[in-house]
Structures are given as C-alpha cells and as structure tokens.
Design a protein around this motif. Structure first.
Motif, PDB file in Angstrom:
ATOM      1  N   LEU A  64      -5.653   6.954  -2.672  1.00  0.00           N
ATOM      2  CA  LEU A  64      -5.057   6.899  -4.012  1.00  0.00           C
ATOM      3  C   LEU A  64      -4.823   5.460  -4.463  1.00  0.00           C
ATOM      4  CD1 LEU A  64      -2.405   9.752  -3.634  1.00  0.00           C
ATOM      5  CD2 LEU A  64      -4.743   9.902  -4.509  1.00  0.00           C
ATOM      6  N   LYS A  65      -5.090   4.513  -3.571  1.00  0.00           N
ATOM      7  CA  LYS A  65      -4.951   3.083  -3.866  1.00  0.00           C
ATOM      8  C   LYS A  65      -3.530   2.731  -4.327  1.00  0.00           C
ATOM      9  CE  LYS A  65      -9.828   2.475  -5.008  1.00  0.00           C
ATOM     10  NZ  LYS A  65     -10.829   2.023  -6.007  1.00  0.00           N
ATOM     11  N   VAL A  66      -2.561   3.372  -3.689  1.00  0.00           N
ATOM     12  CA  VAL A  66      -1.151   3.043  -3.905  1.00  0.00           C
ATOM     13  C   VAL A  66      -0.675   2.267  -2.683  1.00  0.00           C
ATOM     14  CG1 VAL A  66       1.161   3.936  -4.236  1.00  0.00           C
ATOM     15  CG2 VAL A  66      -0.778   5.078  -5.324  1.00  0.00           C
ATOM     16  N   ASN A  67      -0.264   1.026  -2.883  1.00  0.00           N
ATOM     17  CA  ASN A  67       0.122   0.175  -1.763  1.00  0.00           C
ATOM     18  C   ASN A  67       1.359   0.715  -1.067  1.00  0.00           C
ATOM     19  OD1 ASN A  67      -1.993  -1.511  -2.434  1.00  0.00           O
ATOM     20  ND2 ASN A  67      -0.717  -2.894  -3.640  1.00  0.00           N
ATOM     21  N   LEU A  68       1.245   0.927   0.220  1.00  0.00           N
ATOM     22  CA  LEU A  68       2.369   1.397   1.025  1.00  0.00           C
ATOM     23  C   LEU A  68       2.793   0.272   1.959  1.00  0.00           C
ATOM     24  CD1 LEU A  68       1.166   4.990   2.022  1.00  0.00           C
ATOM     25  CD2 LEU A  68       2.571   4.305   0.070  1.00  0.00           C
ATOM     26  N   LEU A  69       4.078  -0.070   1.931  1.00  0.00           N
ATOM     27  CA  LEU A  69       4.630  -1.137   2.764  1.00  0.00           C
ATOM     28  C   LEU A  69       5.482  -0.525   3.859  1.00  0.00           C
ATOM     29  CD1 LEU A  69       5.207  -4.169   3.308  1.00  0.00           C
ATOM     30  CD2 LEU A  69       7.151  -3.960   1.741  1.00  0.00           C
ATOM     31  N   LEU A  70       5.095  -0.739   5.105  1.00  0.00           N
ATOM     32  CA  LEU A  70       5.872  -0.231   6.232  1.00  0.00           C
ATOM     33  C   LEU A  70       7.196  -0.974   6.303  1.00  0.00           C
ATOM     34  CD1 LEU A  70       6.035   1.568   8.767  1.00  0.00           C
ATOM     35  CD2 LEU A  70       4.995  -0.317  10.052  1.00  0.00           C
ATOM     36  N   GLY A  97       7.677   1.839   1.985  1.00  0.00           N
ATOM     37  CA  GLY A  97       8.194   1.522   0.664  1.00  0.00           C
ATOM     38  C   GLY A  97       7.088   1.615  -0.377  1.00  0.00           C
ATOM     39  N   ILE A  98       7.444   2.026  -1.578  1.00  0.00           N
ATOM     40  CA  ILE A  98       6.494   2.111  -2.678  1.00  0.00           C
ATOM     41  C   ILE A  98       7.189   1.620  -3.946  1.00  0.00           C
ATOM     42  CG2 ILE A  98       7.101   4.546  -3.029  1.00  0.00           C
ATOM     43  CD1 ILE A  98       4.318   4.993  -4.168  1.00  0.00           C
ATOM     44  N   ILE A  99       6.519   0.801  -4.734  1.00  0.00           N
ATOM     45  CA  ILE A  99       7.090   0.259  -5.967  1.00  0.00           C
ATOM     46  C   ILE A  99       7.242   1.377  -6.992  1.00  0.00           C
ATOM     47  CG2 ILE A  99       6.806  -1.437  -7.808  1.00  0.00           C
ATOM     48  CD1 ILE A  99       7.257  -2.706  -5.137  1.00  0.00           C
ATOM     49  N   ASP A 100       8.361   1.389  -7.719  1.00  0.00           N
ATOM     50  CA  ASP A 100       8.650   2.495  -8.638  1.00  0.00           C
ATOM     51  C   ASP A 100       7.599   2.667  -9.728  1.00  0.00           C
ATOM     52  OD1 ASP A 100       9.294   0.173  -9.947  1.00  0.00           O
ATOM     53  OD2 ASP A 100      11.368   0.727 -10.411  1.00  0.00           O
ATOM     54  N   GLU A 101       6.925   1.586 -10.134  1.00  0.00           N
ATOM     55  CA  GLU A 101       5.943   1.708 -11.217  1.00  0.00           C
ATOM     56  C   GLU A 101       4.696   2.486 -10.781  1.00  0.00           C
ATOM     57  OE1 GLU A 101       3.500  -2.197 -11.674  1.00  0.00           O
ATOM     58  OE2 GLU A 101       5.532  -2.787 -11.065  1.00  0.00           O
ATOM     59  N   PHE A 102       4.498   2.677  -9.469  1.00  0.00           N
ATOM     60  CA  PHE A 102       3.347   3.426  -8.981  1.00  0.00           C
ATOM     61  C   PHE A 102       3.675   4.883  -8.670  1.00  0.00           C
ATOM     62  CE2 PHE A 102       2.275  -0.948  -7.317  1.00  0.00           C
ATOM     63  CZ  PHE A 102       1.360  -1.215  -8.330  1.00  0.00           C
TER      64      PHE A 102
END
Length: 490
Positions: A64-70, A97-102
């Motif tokens: 989905l190309k949504v950056n996931l930060l461990l 973690g995921i940025i709210d805009e995504f």
C-alpha cells in the motif's frame, strides 16, 4: 590529414564519447547488482516468511506504500541492541507508527479479508473523529499501528480506547505519549526504524505527555492580567531549546524546575516577569561531557560553576541577555536535595525522588518535567499557595541552611568562565572568591580549573567561621531573598 592530427582536433568529442560510454556501462552494472541484491533479499525474506504470521500481515500492508516506522521498544531492543533475527521474534503484538495524514488512504486501500481489524477513535472538540490506533489481527498475532498526530514541532500518540486481551501491554496507547521527529533507516523487510535506536529508546522513557493547566493560565490573564511577555520569549525560547536538545543528545535526564515549572503549569508559558530559567538534573548522571558542551557554547555558555560535583553543584549559563541555571539533585533516602549558594552559606532545597520524568509542550517544543508537577510545586511553594501570584515576601518553604564552605572547598566551589570557555582570572573572578575568603588573592590559581587528586593544603584559618549571629543572619537572609526573588516572584 593524418589520423593523429584528426584525433587531436576532435579530442574533446572523443573524450566526451569515451566518458559517456564508461558511465553507461557503470550504470548498467550498478543496476544489475542492485537488481540481484534485491532479488536475493526477496528470496531470503520469502524463505523465512513462509511460517511468519507477522511477515504475512506485513506483506499485506507494505504494497500500500504507507510508511511504517517500527517504534515498539521491546522489538527495537530485540533487533538492534540484542541483534536477534526478526524471523525468530516471539511476541503477540508489534507496534508501528503511521503518520495521521496517511491513515484515511490506508483504511480505504487495505483489503483485510483475511484479517480482523479494530480501530480506536476519539471525538475531537470540533466534532471530527480522530483515528488513533489500528489493530490488525491474524492467527492470534497483531500488528498495531499507532497514529502520529502532528502537534507543533513533535507528534502525539493518543491513549487507546478499545478493549484488548488482558495479557497485552501496550507500549504506545497505554497513555498519551510524545514522539520527536527522528532520522530513519530501512529494514530488510521494508519497514522503517529509528536510525539511532539507543537514543530513541532513551527518549521513550520520558515520553508520557502532560498538558499544562489551561484553566489556571486563563485565570492568570483574566483575573490578574498577567500575559506572556513577547520580548521575554524572544530571548528565552532558543537558549532553552538549546539546553534541552543538548541534554537529550547527551542522554542526561532533566526537568523544568522552580519558577520555570510553575510558569509552564500555571501560565502555559513563562511567568511574565521572570529573569532566568531553571533546570533540574540527577546528580548520579553527572559527567564532564555536560561541562565540556557548554564551555564556550555559542548560544548558552557556561558562565559559572558553583559547588562541587559531589556537593551542591550548579551551573549558571548565560546568553548575554538571559541566565539559565542547571541544578543537580542528590538522592538521599526517600528524597532528593539540590544546593543553593549565598556567599559562603550552603542552603538545601528538598525535592521528591523523581524516579521518572515526563514530557510537556513549552514554546512548541518538547521539554521534560516531573511526572507529578502538582506534588512538586506543593513541595516547593506550599500546598496550593503557588496557584496565586505572590509578589512580596516570598520565600522557599523547602529551603534550609546546611553549612558553610570551608576555605579549601570555597576555592573550588566558585569557578567563573569566559564566553570562550576559558577559566576567568580577571578582577571579577578574584573579587568573587576573595570577597568571602580569609586570604588575599592576587591571581586565580591554575589548579582551580580541575579537581585535584589530593586536597590543596592551605595555612591555618585566620579567623573562625561563625554563621548564626543576628546581624549576619539578617544580611544573608535579605541577600537570599533578593537572589531567589529575582526569578521567583510569584
């Protein structure tokens, strides 16, 4: 025209073609190496992922190309500190973690036919719904997505509001937490992680976030007409941020103390007429990296070091317009104390143990504070007395006289520095020490810049030091009020 002459006349064109040819084949070779490397990584990942539930869930998320930060503290420790393999991780839940805009894009795109999804939401004051946590479950394994909400210069992760299994302990979502922006790197499984894992884990210890009292702040303005002083903020914000940033990088726990803490909680800013800022630190974490950092610092330089490392240590930093104090708190039984020096008299302020510190917002930046700020303020100023501004006859309720520096200690207890970080040897430094000294000084001894391995031997005292006569006590008390009152008018 000979061949040699032809080559010479067209040497620029020939050289250009040669360089282009070389670069072309270098690009092809690099691309092939990169392709082979990616294929090898994919094969290696598939080899281990066949039986990994977490990997199966990630395979559904990453396209989905949504950056996931461990950000899971346990997993970060497991992978990057202890150096274990992700494929052998045995844990029921992992937090990213995921940025709210995504988030909206993610929820619309994610096809969770094989997964169970639970979402924690929060009703905002403007009647909007905020998604705070997403739990994706498959075969009793959970990928937890904690949503980063932008809050000024950092992010907030809200508290989770949905029920989970009783054996699940959330590292994020257990309470409101602050997360600072961090440099990231890419794991071989295509998720991101903090580049400096050790520092990220250290900051996590202080990430619980507390809000100031907006009720009291409104009261200060509406009832007492105390407003934030813009000109004061302009000379305060940068040096305070500089100190906080430096202490965080050095991994030294600190907290806003005294009138600075009171200003944050009661005014949601600074006390408008304060003239300095106070920071508290744990004495057991002291090392010379702090002194070395602030010696000659271009923003906030060490102007004076008062006390000794093991007794009443205080650093006074200066910007040219504003003073900032670092007080070290020493543990003693069920409490701590920090020193306060007036001439040669040592006073001690009693503080709580402060086994942990939390986070707050001040000037749009994250700072550390005591996790129980009300208890801290009650102990410093008296129960509830700090809720009203006191402009006259203020005194610390937790400060008591302790002792006097003897002559040998006094020579080490006051060291002044230039803006360039050199030991001051001028008349100001000489007068500062000799004014309350039994000996006449014509120069500053060079050994004062370091702590000696053996004590310096001085001649016998000319007079016996006595503290307690009515006249002297009155003078010291008056001086003390003047010194402490300058930034603690409440």
């Amino acid at each position: 025209m000979g061949l040699t002459s032809l080559i010479y006349q067209n040497k620029s064109v020939i050289l250009f073609c040669l360089v282009t040819y070389i670069l072309f084949w270098l690009t092809i070779a690099t691309f092939q190496q990169s392709t082979n490397r990616n294929k090898n990584q994919q094969l290696r990942r598939l080899k281990y992922r066949s039986d990994s539930t977490f990997s199966f869930i990630l395979d559904g998320l990453l396209p989905l190309k949504v950056n996931l930060l461990l950000i899971d503290p346990y997993v970060l420790q497991y992978l990057f500190i202890d150096q274990f393999s992700f494929d052998k991780l045995e844990k029921e839940l992992i937090t990213f973690g995921i940025i709210d805009e995504f988030v909206e894009k993610f929820l619309q795109s994610f096809q969770g036919n094989n997964f169970s999804i639970n979402i924690s939401k929060n009703d905002l004051s403007n009647h909007k719904i905020s998604t705070d946590h997403i739990f994706i479950e498959y075969k009793q394994k959970i990928i937890h997505l904690a949503v980063f909400h932008k809050y000024k210069s950092f992010y907030l992760i809200e508290e989770n509001t949905i029920s989970l299994s009783t054996n699940i302990q959330l590292s994020y979502g257990d309470t409101l937490r602050a997360v600072e922006p961090t440099e990231i790197a890419v794991h071989e499984y295509s998720f991101f992680y903090p580049r400096d894992v050790s520092h990220f884990l250290w900051l996590y210890e202080t990430s619980k976030f507390l809000h100031c009292s907006q009720v009291l702040a409104n009261r200060m303005e509406n009832e007492f007409h105390l407003y934030q002083n813009t000109s004061q903020l302009n000379v305060t914000v940068v040096p305070m941020r500089n100190i906080a940033y430096a202490l965080n990088k050095l991994k030294k726990h600190y907290w806003l103390a005294g009138g600075t803490l009171l200003g944050w909680y009661r005014h949601c800013g600074l006390i408008p007429f304060t003239q300095d800022a106070d920071f508290g630190l744990f004495a057991e974490e002291y090392d010379e990296s702090i002194r070395n950092h602030f010696l000659g610092n271009p923003i906030t330089y060490l102007w004076g070091a008062l006390g000794l490392v093991n007794d009443s240590l205080e650093f006074r930093l200066y910007t040219g317009r504003f003073t900032l104090d670092l007080f070290w708190a020493y543990r003693e039984g069920d409490h701590r104390w920090c020193g306060y020096q007036v001439q040669r008299a040592k006073f001690r302020r009693t503080l709580p143990l402060l086994e942990t510190v939390c986070s707050c917002d001040l000037f749009g930046s994250r700072f550390s504070i005591p996790c129980s700020p009300i208890d801290y303020l009650d102990g410093e100023y008296g129960i509830d007395k700090w809720k009203n501004p006191l402009e006259k006859n203020y005194t610390w309720v937790n400060m008591k006289f302790h002792s006097l520096w003897d002559d040998i200690s006094w020579m080490y207890a006051t060291r002044l520095y230039t803006r360039q970080g050199k030991l001051r040897r001028d008349k100001v430094a000489i007068d500062w020490i000799s004014k309350h000294f039994n000996y006449s000084l014509t120069s500053i001894p060079s050994f004062l810049n370091i702590l000696p391995n053996e004590p310096v031997v001085l001649p016998p005292l000319k007079t016996k030091l006595v503290y307690g006569s009515p006249i002297k006590r009155k003078k010291i008390k008056k001086k003390r009020f003047k010194s402490s009152h300058r930034n603690q008018i409440k």
